[in-house]
Scaffold this active site. Structure first.
Site, short mmCIF file in Angstrom:
data_model
loop_
_atom_site.label_atom_id
_atom_site.label_comp_id
_atom_site.label_asym_id
_atom_site.label_seq_id
_atom_site.Cartn_x
_atom_site.Cartn_y
_atom_site.Cartn_z
CG ASP A 4 55.93 -27.18 150.12
OD1 ASP A 4 55.44 -26.31 151.48
OD2 ASP A 4 55.22 -26.73 149.22
CE1 TYR A 6 60.99 -20.75 147.00
CE2 TYR A 6 60.33 -18.73 146.24
CZ TYR A 6 60.29 -19.63 146.96
OH TYR A 6 59.50 -19.08 148.26
CE1 TYR A 32 51.16 -21.14 149.82
CE2 TYR A 32 49.83 -19.35 148.90
CZ TYR A 32 50.15 -20.13 149.93
OH TYR A 32 49.53 -19.90 151.34
#
Ligand SMILES: [Zn+2]
Length: 394
Positions: free
Chosen positions: A224, A288, A358
């Site tokens: 993103d 992440y 996600y």
């Protein structure tokens, strides 16, 4: 309709064909001969038979060129077509060509009619002969090889208006990138030009160096706009109508990296067309790092519950993307979760997840659409404040 060899020869000569056009009707007979040589053998020997198509029988005065109603004299102009083609190619660098011709409609119709009258069994198309004669000369003149599969450039000469059209294969450059700041999107934002993109940052210097007319950027997945990436994400940059193809990629890499500080590229190399597909279908795990804010204070006991995130999660298409992605429930693997309390209501998560998970929704639960989630396990609302891609299993 059957017509014997001798009658066909006599009638075609009576039609007034030039040596190229005459010989081309017998192109499949004999070896190592040009059609005008076949034509000359046929014309100069009243008693000719199929066995006479041999190099030794070619008359001394056989020559390229000649004019007739069928070819309209195109074989006379071969050298000028070669010049037109090399002139059109002059501004470009290339390592392979595939030369083509586009014939006037009249020639095609006349050829069709000739074949209807005399048969086509030994014949070659005028277009093929012209292609071959011009192509061979252009390749020799420019010292370059032919490539039938994927030439760098396919120049096509239009015989009618004597114009050359160049079909130029895109120049593909593979590489990896990191994005060190938030607020940079992966691809160009057409509705807001003030937003910078990885695409523009990478493409602009490449377009300049290659003197290209544009570029397309293909990333292996995307992060993103508010997510940084330190994992070296793969991409292919497609340069359109590049004039320079023999780029020094080491120099280009330095140029892109000196151009600004938001994005860094690595390992640039030339790529083939299928690399784009390969990247698009590749599904690799990612690591992440997330900074999470919770609505309630969390203690170490509660924090330990987040271990339960490991395993299979179920994610219904997030509300923020369901205008462009099909609404469905997807199963994704979470391979590893490590949590650390920074303050009473701030924690840092390290999450290793399957491609396509996600992460923001894994934290917030997205109104219960993702199960389990950080919010659900901690029994309070949880929000991802910052997210970085730390590693990509390329
Ligand atoms: Zn002709």
């Amino acid at each position: 309709m059957k017509i014997d060899f001798k009658t066909k020869r006599d009638k075609l000569i009576a039609e007034g064909l030039c040596d190229h056009c005459l010989g081309r009707q017998f192109a499949k007979l004999g070896y190592g001969l040009e059609n005008y040589e076949r034509g000359a053998i046929l014309r100069q020997n009243e008693e000719v038979s199929k066995k006479d198509f041999a190099k030794d029988n070619v008359p001394q005065d056989a020559e390229l060129g000649g004019e007739c109603y069928l070819c309209q004299g195109v074989f006379e102009k071969i050298e000028s077509y070669v010049d037109l083609l090399s002139e059109a190619l002059e501004p470009y660098q290339f390592n392979s060509l595939l030369v083509g011709v586009s014939l006037p409609q009249q020639i095609k119709e006349d050829e069709k009619e000739l074949w209807a009258n005399y048969g086509r069994q030994d014949a070659e198309l005028l277009k093929s002969e012209l292609n071959r004669l011009i192509g061979k000369r252009v390749l020799r003149k420019l010292s370059v090889g032919v490539d039938f599969e994927r030439p760098d450039i396919s120049p096509v000469i239009n015989i009618e208006n004597e114009r050359v059209e160049l079909q130029i294969s895109p120049l593909l450059i593979y590489g990896k990138y990191n994005k060190y700041v938030r607020g940079v999107s992966q691809t160009k934002w057409f509705h807001d030009r003030s937003v910078k993109s990885v695409e523009e940052i990478v493409a602009q210097p490449a377009i300049e160096v290659a003197e290209a007319e544009g570029a397309k950027f293909h990333g292996a997945g995307r992060e993103d706009i508010d997510v940084r990436c330190f994992g070296k994400r793969e991409f292919v940059l497609e340069l359109l109508r590049a004039k320079k193809r023999n780029l020094n990629l080491q120099e280009l890499e330095e140029r892109i990296n000196n151009y600004q500080e938001q994005v860094e590229v690595f390992e640039l190399k030339f790529a083939a067309k299928q690399k784009i597909k390969e990247l698009k279908s590749k599904r690799v795990a990612k690591l992440y790092k997330a900074l999470v804010k919770t609505s309630q204070e969390i203690d170490e006991d509660k924090l330990a519950k987040l271990k339960q995130l490991s395993g299979t999660i179920r994610q219904r298409t997030p509300q923020r993307v369901n205008h462009r992605r099909k609404d469905m429930v997807r199963k994704r693997e979470i391979y590893k979760v490590q949590a650390e309390l920074l303050t009473a209501n701030k924690l840092e998560l390290m999450i290793k997840a399957e491609a396509g998970a996600y992460i923001k929704e894994l934290i917030s639960s997205d109104d219960g659409r993702t199960e389990p989630s950080v919010a659900e396990l901690l029994d309070c609302s949880a929000e991802c404040e910052r997210l970085d891609v730390i590693g990509i299993d390329n």
